[in-house]
Design a protein around this motif. Sequence first.
Motif, PDB file in Angstrom:
ATOM      1  N   ARG A  39       0.841  -1.216   0.000  1.00  0.00           N
ATOM      2  CA  ARG A  39       0.000   0.000   0.000  1.00  0.00           C
ATOM      3  C   ARG A  39       0.866   1.253   0.000  1.00  0.00           C
ATOM      4  NH1 ARG A  39      -5.043   0.430  -1.255  1.00  0.00           N
ATOM      5  NH2 ARG A  39      -6.524  -0.367   0.240  1.00  0.00           N
ATOM      6  N   ARG A  40       1.941   1.202   0.792  1.00  0.00           N
ATOM      7  CA  ARG A  40       2.834   2.360   0.869  1.00  0.00           C
ATOM      8  C   ARG A  40       3.543   2.591  -0.464  1.00  0.00           C
ATOM      9  NH1 ARG A  40       7.469   3.259   5.562  1.00  0.00           N
ATOM     10  NH2 ARG A  40       8.107   5.355   4.893  1.00  0.00           N
ATOM     11  N   GLN A  42       2.423   1.930  -3.379  1.00  0.00           N
ATOM     12  CA  GLN A  42       1.444   2.494  -4.309  1.00  0.00           C
ATOM     13  C   GLN A  42       0.989   3.891  -3.906  1.00  0.00           C
ATOM     14  OE1 GLN A  42      -1.336  -0.862  -4.047  1.00  0.00           O
ATOM     15  NE2 GLN A  42      -1.009  -1.235  -6.220  1.00  0.00           N
ATOM     16  N   GLY A  43       1.409   4.345  -2.727  1.00  0.00           N
ATOM     17  CA  GLY A  43       1.002   5.666  -2.266  1.00  0.00           C
ATOM     18  C   GLY A  43      -0.463   5.752  -1.896  1.00  0.00           C
ATOM     19  N   GLU A  44      -1.044   4.637  -1.464  1.00  0.00           N
ATOM     20  CA  GLU A  44      -2.459   4.597  -1.126  1.00  0.00           C
ATOM     21  C   GLU A  44      -2.655   4.440   0.378  1.00  0.00           C
ATOM     22  OE1 GLU A  44      -4.058   1.361  -3.292  1.00  0.00           O
ATOM     23  OE2 GLU A  44      -3.844   2.319  -5.253  1.00  0.00           O
ATOM     24  N   GLN A  45      -3.769   4.956   0.865  1.00  0.00           N
ATOM     25  CA  GLN A  45      -4.107   4.806   2.276  1.00  0.00           C
ATOM     26  C   GLN A  45      -4.674   3.422   2.540  1.00  0.00           C
ATOM     27  OE1 GLN A  45      -6.826   7.990   3.195  1.00  0.00           O
ATOM     28  NE2 GLN A  45      -5.192   9.502   3.423  1.00  0.00           N
ATOM     29  N   GLU A  47      -7.264   0.751   3.620  1.00  0.00           N
ATOM     30  CA  GLU A  47      -8.719   0.697   3.513  1.00  0.00           C
ATOM     31  C   GLU A  47      -9.288  -0.266   4.560  1.00  0.00           C
ATOM     32  OE1 GLU A  47     -10.507   2.537   1.598  1.00  0.00           O
ATOM     33  OE2 GLU A  47      -9.043   3.374   0.186  1.00  0.00           O
ATOM     34  N   ASP A  50      -7.897  -3.744   4.750  1.00  0.00           N
ATOM     35  CA  ASP A  50      -6.575  -3.837   5.378  1.00  0.00           C
ATOM     36  C   ASP A  50      -6.691  -3.859   6.902  1.00  0.00           C
ATOM     37  OD1 ASP A  50      -5.127  -3.616   2.855  1.00  0.00           O
ATOM     38  OD2 ASP A  50      -5.800  -1.529   2.847  1.00  0.00           O
ATOM     39  N   ARG A 125     -14.123  -3.384  -2.899  1.00  0.00           N
ATOM     40  CA  ARG A 125     -13.247  -2.305  -3.353  1.00  0.00           C
ATOM     41  C   ARG A 125     -12.868  -2.466  -4.820  1.00  0.00           C
ATOM     42  NH1 ARG A 125      -7.618  -1.433  -2.708  1.00  0.00           N
ATOM     43  NH2 ARG A 125      -7.373  -3.222  -1.336  1.00  0.00           N
ATOM     44  N   THR A 277      -2.945  -8.974  -2.915  1.00  0.00           N
ATOM     45  CA  THR A 277      -2.599  -7.550  -2.823  1.00  0.00           C
ATOM     46  C   THR A 277      -1.099  -7.300  -2.910  1.00  0.00           C
ATOM     47  OG1 THR A 277      -2.367  -7.541  -0.390  1.00  0.00           O
ATOM     48  CG2 THR A 277      -4.582  -7.275  -1.285  1.00  0.00           C
ATOM     49  N   GLN A 342      -4.757  -1.512 -14.292  1.00  0.00           N
ATOM     50  CA  GLN A 342      -4.730  -1.396 -12.834  1.00  0.00           C
ATOM     51  C   GLN A 342      -5.104  -2.707 -12.155  1.00  0.00           C
ATOM     52  OE1 GLN A 342      -7.390   1.977 -12.575  1.00  0.00           O
ATOM     53  NE2 GLN A 342      -5.734   3.316 -11.909  1.00  0.00           N
ATOM     54  N   PHE A 346      -2.820  -4.704  -9.693  1.00  0.00           N
ATOM     55  CA  PHE A 346      -3.325  -4.995  -8.350  1.00  0.00           C
ATOM     56  C   PHE A 346      -3.109  -6.461  -8.006  1.00  0.00           C
ATOM     57  CE2 PHE A 346      -6.649  -6.040  -5.289  1.00  0.00           C
ATOM     58  CZ  PHE A 346      -6.465  -5.021  -4.361  1.00  0.00           C
TER      59      PHE A 346
END
Length: 349
Positions: A39-40, A42-45, A47, A50, A125, A277, A342, A346
């Motif tokens: 996640r880090r 990919q720069g994503e928060q 969810e 997670d 998601r 993931t 994507q 993913f």
Amino acid sequence: MSFSNDVSMDESQQPTIWGLSITFSIIAIVSVLLRFKARRIQGEQLESDDWTILVALILSMGVTVNLLMMTQCGGLGTHTRYDGDGNPLDPGRIVIFGKTTYSLEILVWPAVGMTKTSVLLLYKRIFITPRFRVVTWVGIGVAIAWTIAFTFALMFICHPIAARWNSEIPYTRGNYFALLAVALATDVATDALVLLLPVYKVWQLQMPITRKALVTGIFLLGSLVSIAGIIRTHFLAQVYDVLTEAPKVDVTWVYAPDFYWTIIETNVGVFSACAPTLRPIQELATRKLSSVIRKLSFPNLRSSDPPLDSLSSINKGDNIRLNSMEEGSSFDSKYISFTPEQLRNFLYV
């Protein structure tokens, strides 16, 4: 196994329990850490899927620690010694075994239920078709209701609760093994439904059949959990047969195989939920490995590197070819929250 002087009282299954506990706990912990790292990258928060798998990991670690306490202090995996009247020579150990067995009920079912919930939240998601989102919300409701129902049913099937570890207390008790068998059977059934849920949507996508099969295989990694649940049910049936046939049973020995698979089921469930993931981790590892191989194999090729402008033209040509390849595998973004590229990034495709 009933009490008998013919068995070797020095037999022990404890090394197996320790080995399985350490190995599968490491697998589960590393899986969640890598999921958060992905996640880090990919720069994503983080969810909801997670956070729920993190809760499932904590509960799975509780299951493992509880079973190790049962092993070291309650004698799980060893033979219980009895006196001539059939009473245990170490009643304190039997009390600890009973208490840790009871606490196991409080931890196992929430751990399994949170894993199912995390997987369903991941589906929600990825796929945003209104009908599919309704199905996933229904599945989440079923998973939560299943968890609450069987956790409390197994917690309070014996009254008073202390009779679970103190045989001198008068008690009333329902059919424990029948309830546990239903819990395990529905566990396997709901796992199968969760696994099959995204398959239909994947095969609707406009992608090559081989790629569809690969994506389907990624989602079906969770079948490992179903297999563990089926094997655990088999060993529970063996325990039931022994308990119904023998008046005095060596419970610390006969329960051990069933608890092996409890460790495996809870921790493999966490791993299976995280595996789809981890694509960014796989890409990062591949890049670093390729870089190391190049440095070791071709240390003196820097002087012969092509000019930057030629590299730029090559990259442009590659981009044109990649774009043309994508034309045949696009699909309507109305039905999924990711573009084809994507979705492949993913997952592992």
